[in-house]
Design a protein around this motif. Structure first.
Motif, short mmCIF file in Angstrom:
data_model
loop_
_atom_site.label_atom_id
_atom_site.label_comp_id
_atom_site.label_asym_id
_atom_site.label_seq_id
_atom_site.Cartn_x
_atom_site.Cartn_y
_atom_site.Cartn_z
N GLN A 20 0.82 -1.21 0.00
CA GLN A 20 0.00 0.00 0.00
C GLN A 20 0.85 1.26 0.00
O GLN A 20 0.52 2.24 -0.67
N ALA A 24 0.90 4.13 -2.97
CA ALA A 24 0.57 5.51 -2.61
C ALA A 24 1.73 6.48 -2.85
O ALA A 24 1.57 7.69 -2.70
N MET A 30 4.03 4.11 6.58
CA MET A 30 2.57 4.12 6.76
C MET A 30 2.23 4.73 8.11
O MET A 30 3.09 4.81 8.99
N HIS A 31 0.99 5.13 8.27
CA HIS A 31 0.51 5.77 9.50
C HIS A 31 -0.73 5.04 10.00
O HIS A 31 -1.61 4.70 9.22
N ARG A 45 -7.30 3.02 11.74
CA ARG A 45 -7.34 3.73 10.46
C ARG A 45 -5.89 3.74 9.98
O ARG A 45 -5.00 4.28 10.65
N ARG A 47 -3.24 4.70 6.93
CA ARG A 47 -3.09 5.55 5.75
C ARG A 47 -1.62 5.61 5.35
O ARG A 47 -0.74 5.40 6.17
N PRO A 48 -1.35 5.92 4.09
CA PRO A 48 0.04 6.00 3.64
C PRO A 48 0.73 7.26 4.16
O PRO A 48 0.09 8.26 4.44
N LEU A 51 2.14 10.85 8.78
CA LEU A 51 1.28 12.01 8.99
C LEU A 51 1.57 12.72 10.31
O LEU A 51 1.44 13.92 10.40
#
Length: 118
Positions: A20, A24, A30-31, A45, A47-48, A51
Motif C-alpha cells: 500500500q 501511494a 505508513m501511519h 485507520r 493511511r500512507p 502524517l
C-alpha cells in the motif's frame, strides 16, 4: 521506536503495508491511528505516509507511525492481514485483557467500555 511500545506486525501485515505504501508513493512509510468504532471502542485507520507521531513498528522494510497519545492503547496488539479473492483487511490479534469485535478490526481495553457513543 519507544521502548515500551510493542505493536507487532505479522509478515502478511508488513507485506500489505509495504504494498500500500508503494502504491501511494510513500515507500516504506505508513501511519496508523485509532478512531472511535461502532462495535468495540477503537478501530484502526491506516493511511500512507508519515502524517504525525512516532514509529511504533518496523518489519520487512515498512515503518508504521502512530500518534504519541495513542501508544498505550496499541501496546501488546498484533496487526495481521488476511486476504482472499473477495478482498482483504487488517485484523487485530489482541493480548490478554483486550476485547476484539468479531470482525477483528476494532477493540476495547479494560475500563474503556465497549461500544463507543456517537
Amino acid at each position: 521506536m519507544p521502548k515500551a511500545q510493542s505493536l507487532r506486525l505479522s509478515a502478511a501485515a508488513a507485506a500489505e503495508l509495504g504494498r500500500q505504501a508503494a502504491v501511494a508513493g510513500t515507500p516504506g512509510v505508513m501511519h496508523l491511528d485509532l478512531v472511535e468504532s461502532s462495535c468495540e471502542r477503537w478501530a484502526l485507520r491506516i493511511r500512507p505516509g508519515h502524517l504525525a507521531g512516532v514509529p511504533v513498528a518496523r518489519a520487512d522494510g515498512i515503518t508504521l507511525h502512530a500518534p504519541v497519545d495513542q501508544l498505550a492503547r496499541l501496546n501488546g496488539l498484533n496487526l495481521d492481514y488476511r486476504g482472499d479473492l473477495s478482498g482483504g483487511g487488517f485484523l487485530i490479534r489482541p493480548d490478554d485483557g483486550v476485547r476484539c469485535c468479531v470482525c477483528g478490526s476494532s477493540f476495547s481495553r479494560p475500563g474503556e467500555g465497549g461500544t463507543a457513543t456517537k
